[in-house]
Design an enzyme around this catalytic site. Sequence first.
Site, PDB file in Angstrom:
ATOM      1  N   HIS A 146      -6.742 -41.440 -32.311  1.00 41.01           N
ATOM      2  CA  HIS A 146      -5.624 -41.293 -31.380  1.00 41.01           C
ATOM      3  C   HIS A 146      -4.409 -41.539 -32.264  1.00 41.01           C
ATOM      4  O   HIS A 146      -4.271 -42.637 -32.838  1.00 41.01           O
ATOM      5  CB  HIS A 146      -5.738 -42.330 -30.244  1.00 41.01           C
ATOM      6  CG  HIS A 146      -4.635 -42.279 -29.231  1.00 41.01           C
ATOM      7  ND1 HIS A 146      -4.875 -42.202 -27.873  1.00 41.01           N
ATOM      8  CD2 HIS A 146      -3.287 -42.315 -29.370  1.00 41.01           C
ATOM      9  CE1 HIS A 146      -3.714 -42.188 -27.217  1.00 41.01           C
ATOM     10  NE2 HIS A 146      -2.734 -42.263 -28.117  1.00 41.01           N
ATOM     11  N   HIS A 175      -1.467 -42.529 -34.397  1.00 45.12           N
ATOM     12  CA  HIS A 175      -0.716 -43.792 -34.419  1.00 45.12           C
ATOM     13  C   HIS A 175       0.053 -43.906 -35.707  1.00 45.12           C
ATOM     14  O   HIS A 175      -0.408 -43.475 -36.766  1.00 45.12           O
ATOM     15  CB  HIS A 175      -1.640 -44.996 -34.239  1.00 45.12           C
ATOM     16  CG  HIS A 175      -2.806 -45.026 -35.184  1.00 45.12           C
ATOM     17  ND1 HIS A 175      -3.948 -44.283 -34.966  1.00 45.12           N
ATOM     18  CD2 HIS A 175      -3.008 -45.687 -36.355  1.00 45.12           C
ATOM     19  CE1 HIS A 175      -4.810 -44.502 -35.951  1.00 45.12           C
ATOM     20  NE2 HIS A 175      -4.251 -45.341 -36.823  1.00 45.12           N
ATOM     21  N   CYS A 203     -11.718 -43.134 -25.848  1.00 45.39           N
ATOM     22  CA  CYS A 203     -10.758 -43.486 -26.908  1.00 45.39           C
ATOM     23  C   CYS A 203     -10.231 -44.904 -26.687  1.00 45.39           C
ATOM     24  O   CYS A 203      -9.712 -45.233 -25.617  1.00 45.39           O
ATOM     25  CB  CYS A 203      -9.614 -42.465 -26.901  1.00 45.39           C
ATOM     26  SG  CYS A 203      -8.228 -42.944 -27.934  1.00 45.39           S
ATOM     27  N   HIS A 207      -3.157 -38.619 -25.117  1.00 45.20           N
ATOM     28  CA  HIS A 207      -4.141 -38.562 -26.186  1.00 45.20           C
ATOM     29  C   HIS A 207      -3.890 -37.363 -27.091  1.00 45.20           C
ATOM     30  O   HIS A 207      -4.107 -36.218 -26.695  1.00 45.20           O
ATOM     31  CB  HIS A 207      -5.572 -38.506 -25.633  1.00 45.20           C
ATOM     32  CG  HIS A 207      -6.600 -38.515 -26.719  1.00 45.20           C
ATOM     33  ND1 HIS A 207      -7.008 -39.675 -27.340  1.00 45.20           N
ATOM     34  CD2 HIS A 207      -7.270 -37.511 -27.333  1.00 45.20           C
ATOM     35  CE1 HIS A 207      -7.893 -39.378 -28.278  1.00 45.20           C
ATOM     36  NE2 HIS A 207      -8.063 -38.069 -28.293  1.00 45.20           N
ATOM     37  N   ASP A 252      -1.126 -54.716 -34.494  1.00 48.30           N
ATOM     38  CA  ASP A 252      -2.444 -54.374 -35.027  1.00 48.30           C
ATOM     39  C   ASP A 252      -3.339 -55.610 -34.985  1.00 48.30           C
ATOM     40  O   ASP A 252      -2.911 -56.715 -35.301  1.00 48.30           O
ATOM     41  CB  ASP A 252      -2.322 -53.852 -36.469  1.00 48.30           C
ATOM     42  CG  ASP A 252      -3.579 -53.129 -36.923  1.00 48.30           C
ATOM     43  OD1 ASP A 252      -3.516 -51.896 -37.092  1.00 48.30           O
ATOM     44  OD2 ASP A 252      -4.620 -53.800 -37.097  1.00 48.30           O
ATOM     45  N   ASN A 266      -2.236 -42.295 -41.016  1.00 55.29           N
ATOM     46  CA  ASN A 266      -3.472 -41.791 -41.609  1.00 55.29           C
ATOM     47  C   ASN A 266      -3.966 -40.615 -40.775  1.00 55.29           C
ATOM     48  O   ASN A 266      -3.988 -40.696 -39.547  1.00 55.29           O
ATOM     49  CB  ASN A 266      -4.533 -42.895 -41.637  1.00 55.29           C
ATOM     50  CG  ASN A 266      -4.135 -44.059 -42.529  1.00 55.29           C
ATOM     51  OD1 ASN A 266      -3.516 -43.859 -43.574  1.00 55.29           O
ATOM     52  ND2 ASN A 266      -4.469 -45.272 -42.117  1.00 55.29           N
ATOM     53  N   HIS A 304       1.420 -46.660 -38.229  1.00 55.88           N
ATOM     54  CA  HIS A 304       1.439 -48.060 -38.650  1.00 55.88           C
ATOM     55  C   HIS A 304       2.871 -48.396 -39.084  1.00 55.88           C
ATOM     56  O   HIS A 304       3.505 -47.601 -39.787  1.00 55.88           O
ATOM     57  CB  HIS A 304       0.552 -48.284 -39.880  1.00 55.88           C
ATOM     58  CG  HIS A 304      -0.909 -48.106 -39.650  1.00 55.88           C
ATOM     59  ND1 HIS A 304      -1.767 -49.160 -39.442  1.00 55.88           N
ATOM     60  CD2 HIS A 304      -1.679 -46.986 -39.614  1.00 55.88           C
ATOM     61  CE1 HIS A 304      -3.002 -48.700 -39.297  1.00 55.88           C
ATOM     62  NE2 HIS A 304      -2.984 -47.389 -39.400  1.00 55.88           N
TER      63      HIS A 304
HETATM   64  P1  AMP Z   1      -6.437 -46.117 -38.925  1.00 54.97           P
HETATM   65  O1  AMP Z   1      -7.334 -46.425 -40.095  1.00 54.97           O
HETATM   66  O2  AMP Z   1      -5.093 -45.605 -39.339  1.00 54.97           O
HETATM   67  O3  AMP Z   1      -7.110 -45.259 -37.903  1.00 54.97           O
HETATM   68  O4  AMP Z   1      -6.097 -47.529 -38.287  1.00 54.97           O
HETATM   69  C1  AMP Z   1      -6.570 -47.984 -37.077  1.00 54.97           C
HETATM   70  C2  AMP Z   1      -5.941 -49.343 -36.874  1.00 54.97           C
HETATM   71  O5  AMP Z   1      -6.178 -49.739 -35.540  1.00 54.97           O
HETATM   72  C3  AMP Z   1      -6.515 -50.453 -37.786  1.00 54.97           C
HETATM   73  O6  AMP Z   1      -5.455 -51.029 -38.544  1.00 54.97           O
HETATM   74  C4  AMP Z   1      -7.110 -51.450 -36.785  1.00 54.97           C
HETATM   75  O7  AMP Z   1      -6.940 -52.781 -37.178  1.00 54.97           O
HETATM   76  C5  AMP Z   1      -6.340 -51.130 -35.518  1.00 54.97           C
HETATM   77  N1  AMP Z   1      -7.025 -51.461 -34.281  1.00 54.97           N
HETATM   78  C6  AMP Z   1      -8.278 -51.114 -33.920  1.00 54.97           C
HETATM   79  N2  AMP Z   1      -8.569 -51.593 -32.698  1.00 54.97           N
HETATM   80  C7  AMP Z   1      -7.464 -52.241 -32.263  1.00 54.97           C
HETATM   81  C8  AMP Z   1      -7.135 -52.961 -31.082  1.00 54.97           C
HETATM   82  N3  AMP Z   1      -7.997 -53.099 -30.071  1.00 54.97           N
HETATM   83  N4  AMP Z   1      -5.904 -53.516 -30.984  1.00 54.97           N
HETATM   84  C9  AMP Z   1      -5.030 -53.382 -32.001  1.00 54.97           C
HETATM   85  N5  AMP Z   1      -5.272 -52.720 -33.132  1.00 54.97           N
HETATM   86  C10 AMP Z   1      -6.476 -52.162 -33.282  1.00 54.97           C
HETATM   87 ZN    ZN Z   2      -6.619 -41.656 -27.001  1.00 48.06          ZN
END
Ligand code: AMP
Ligand code: ZN
Length: 115
Positions: free
Chosen positions: A100, A102, A7, A49, A33, A89, A104
């Site tokens: 994982h 999160h 992950c 996780h 992000d 989401n 936003h």
């Molecule tokens: P989701 O579509 O809600 O799963 O969003 C995942 C978010 O994670 C997206 O907005 C990506 O830009 C962000 N993301 C993916 N990899 C990284 C990273 N290494 N550091 C920061 N943000 C990330």
């Molecule tokens: Zn995770």
Amino acid sequence: MSHDPNCIFCKIVQGQIPSKKVYEDEDLLGFHDIQPWAPVHFLLIPKQHIASMVDLTPEHAALMGKMAVLVPQLMKELGVTNGFRTVVNTGSDGGQEVFHLHMHAMGGPRPWLKG
Ligand code: AMP
Ligand code: ZN
């Protein structure tokens, strides 16, 4: 603390992938992000996780409450004074790309990249 070795956000929690941190305590991590939609766009995640909201159980209630309470505090610290948007989401049809959990948090003057 349970981590998934595959992950990307667990790797961020463990310092194996760098991030621009906005907050850290024993339970939660906040970081910017990598592809921001808004002038301020950070993600707040539990360090353990949890793949998505579907996996939440009543034991996670305090953790999720802590996330919700933290977002406005962090927005204030980051200079966001005119409102913000929070999005979680969940699953494929929810548009979740990183499995994982999160939250936003987006703010700052409009226009934003994605409405
Ligand atoms: P989701 O579509 O809600 O799963 O969003 C995942 C978010 O994670 C997206 O907005 C990506 O830009 C962000 N993301 C993916 N990899 C990284 C990273 N290494 N550091 C920061 N943000 C990330
Ligand atoms: Zn995770």
